[in-house]
Design an enzyme around this catalytic site. Structure first.
Site, PDB file in Angstrom:
ATOM      1  N   ASP A 146      -0.360  -0.103  14.283  1.00  0.00           N
ATOM      2  CA  ASP A 146      -0.055   1.156  14.968  1.00  0.00           C
ATOM      3  C   ASP A 146       0.172   0.953  16.459  1.00  0.00           C
ATOM      4  O   ASP A 146       0.793   1.786  17.123  1.00  0.00           O
ATOM      5  CB  ASP A 146      -1.183   2.170  14.743  1.00  0.00           C
ATOM      6  CG  ASP A 146      -2.490   1.720  15.375  1.00  0.00           C
ATOM      7  OD1 ASP A 146      -2.900   2.298  16.391  1.00  0.00           O
ATOM      8  OD2 ASP A 146      -3.091   0.756  14.857  1.00  0.00           O
ATOM      9  N   ASP A 181      -8.432  -5.918  12.808  1.00  0.00           N
ATOM     10  CA  ASP A 181      -8.210  -4.482  12.660  1.00  0.00           C
ATOM     11  C   ASP A 181      -7.983  -4.107  11.203  1.00  0.00           C
ATOM     12  O   ASP A 181      -7.496  -3.023  10.906  1.00  0.00           O
ATOM     13  CB  ASP A 181      -6.985  -4.098  13.514  1.00  0.00           C
ATOM     14  CG  ASP A 181      -6.880  -2.611  13.765  1.00  0.00           C
ATOM     15  OD1 ASP A 181      -7.914  -1.932  13.685  1.00  0.00           O
ATOM     16  OD2 ASP A 181      -5.773  -2.122  14.031  1.00  0.00           O
ATOM     17  N   GLU A 193      -0.621  -9.651  13.962  1.00  0.00           N
ATOM     18  CA  GLU A 193      -0.233  -9.961  12.584  1.00  0.00           C
ATOM     19  C   GLU A 193      -0.398  -8.695  11.767  1.00  0.00           C
ATOM     20  O   GLU A 193      -1.498  -8.150  11.687  1.00  0.00           O
ATOM     21  CB  GLU A 193      -1.116 -11.078  12.029  1.00  0.00           C
ATOM     22  CG  GLU A 193      -0.832 -11.439  10.568  1.00  0.00           C
ATOM     23  CD  GLU A 193      -1.372 -10.434   9.581  1.00  0.00           C
ATOM     24  OE1 GLU A 193      -0.625 -10.071   8.643  1.00  0.00           O
ATOM     25  OE2 GLU A 193      -2.521  -9.998   9.740  1.00  0.00           O
ATOM     26  N   ASP A 250      -9.499  -2.529   4.759  1.00  0.00           N
ATOM     27  CA  ASP A 250      -9.821  -2.362   3.344  1.00  0.00           C
ATOM     28  C   ASP A 250     -10.397  -3.636   2.733  1.00  0.00           C
ATOM     29  O   ASP A 250      -9.661  -4.528   2.322  1.00  0.00           O
ATOM     30  CB  ASP A 250      -8.558  -1.951   2.575  1.00  0.00           C
ATOM     31  CG  ASP A 250      -8.851  -1.627   1.116  1.00  0.00           C
ATOM     32  OD1 ASP A 250     -10.031  -1.640   0.735  1.00  0.00           O
ATOM     33  OD2 ASP A 250      -7.895  -1.359   0.373  1.00  0.00           O
ATOM     34  N   GLY A 256      -2.571 -12.530   6.865  1.00  0.00           N
ATOM     35  CA  GLY A 256      -3.540 -12.816   7.919  1.00  0.00           C
ATOM     36  C   GLY A 256      -4.348 -14.075   7.692  1.00  0.00           C
ATOM     37  O   GLY A 256      -4.529 -14.888   8.607  1.00  0.00           O
ATOM     38  N   GLN A 270       0.825  -1.199   0.000  1.00  0.00           N
ATOM     39  CA  GLN A 270       0.000   0.000   0.000  1.00  0.00           C
ATOM     40  C   GLN A 270       0.865   1.257   0.000  1.00  0.00           C
ATOM     41  O   GLN A 270       2.071   1.207   0.234  1.00  0.00           O
ATOM     42  CB  GLN A 270      -0.901   0.008   1.237  1.00  0.00           C
ATOM     43  CG  GLN A 270      -0.117  -0.037   2.552  1.00  0.00           C
ATOM     44  CD  GLN A 270      -0.953  -0.501   3.722  1.00  0.00           C
ATOM     45  OE1 GLN A 270      -2.163  -0.381   3.702  1.00  0.00           O
ATOM     46  NE2 GLN A 270      -0.306  -1.025   4.748  1.00  0.00           N
TER      47      GLN A 270
END
Length: 283
Positions: free
Chosen positions: A86, A154, A105, A157, A137, A31
């Site tokens: 994060d 979490d 992960e 997209d 994942g 990304q």
């Protein structure tokens, strides 16, 4: 000259934030990641042009995706966080002393960026109970059976590089990876705009057909599309309201800015149009 960041919620709607400067920008294998400094929201990070979180409103998301299931499940010992690079989710989980293992992960580049620019979140990854896996994942989940008390997805997209985390197979693999009384919570998106509604419908359809208990709750997060965000609560045994132990949670003395024992109940009281949408997918 003024600089503005535009996050397009639809082709006809966008959120504009005046920025003071760009702090970071790079393309990874998965990304595009950018970090900006703004007066109103502080620092914020975007992936492929979509805001992931800001310093000003990240507490809402992290508190709601962690404390809701933790206030319901009576004995969480092992947690898997899919995404969570994060560190905000791990930070909130660190308040619970009974948790023994937190597996995260995620994309290692995202972690490095957050360590550099969002240390108040990334500190959660420094908890000695946290182990970070840089793996796919879905592939990671396929190897897990009857292992976790709680899974927090979490991923953000459903159409991009994380698309595999929104499939029927993903929900089935989460069900297998959970212990007999396990809970899974996940981002459910925003149902307000027409182009997002089908994604919300599909998520609930898959979750409700995979788990005996499937509910949805809500939060107000200003940088999310329409400022209105949903979370999914899928469980093998525990109901998010009937098994909610407010007294036990209050006794922990955890300081929060958004979540409370009162809000826990109210978050499941959804607008009529959302209730109708979800009920249609449960048939």
């Amino acid at each position: 000259m003024e600089l503005w960041f535009s996050d397009y919620h639809t082709e006809d709607v966008k959120l504009d934030i005046k920025i003071e400067k760009q702090l970071f920008g790079a393309d990874t294998d998965f990304q595009r990641i950018d970090v900006f400094e703004s007066k109103e929201f502080g620092r914020f990070i975007s992936c492929d042009g979509t805001i992931v979180f800001s310093e000003k409103d990240e507490f809402v998301y992290d508190e709601m995706i962690v404390h809701v299931p933790m206030a319901v499940h009576p004995h969480v010992r092992k947690v898997l966080v899919i995404g969570g690079g994060d560190g905000g989710v791990a930070r909130e989980l660190s308040h619970y002393e009974e948790i023994e293992v937190i597996d995260v992960e995620t994309d290692h580049v995202f972690i490095d960026v957050c360590r550099d620019y969002f240390p108040d979140n990334a500190c959660g990854l420094d908890d000695p109970r946290v182990t970070v896996f840089n793996a796919n994942g879905l592939r990671f989940l396929r190897t897990k059976v009857d292992e976790y008390d709680l899974i927090i997805s979490d991923a953000i997209d459903p159409l991009g590089h994380a698309a595999g985390l929104f499939t029927k197979e993903f929900y089935g693999n989460c069900f297998r990876a959970l212990k007999e009384d396990g809970i899974m919570v996940y981002q459910h998106g925003s149902p307000f705009y027409d182009e997002d509604e089908e994604t919300c419908r599909a998520m609930h359809r898959k979750a409700s057909h995979s788990f005996p208990i499937s509910r949805v709750y809500q939060a107000h997060i200003p940088t999310c599309p329409s400022g209105y965000w949903l979370f999914g609560f899928a469980s093998k045994k525990y109901h998010p309201l009937k098994d909610f132990d407010a007294k036990k949670w209050l006794e922990r003395g955890i300081k929060t800015w958004y979540y409370s024992e009162h809000l826990h109940k109210g978050a499941f009281m959804l607008p009529k149009y959302v209730e109708d949408m979800l009920e249609e997918e449960e048939r």
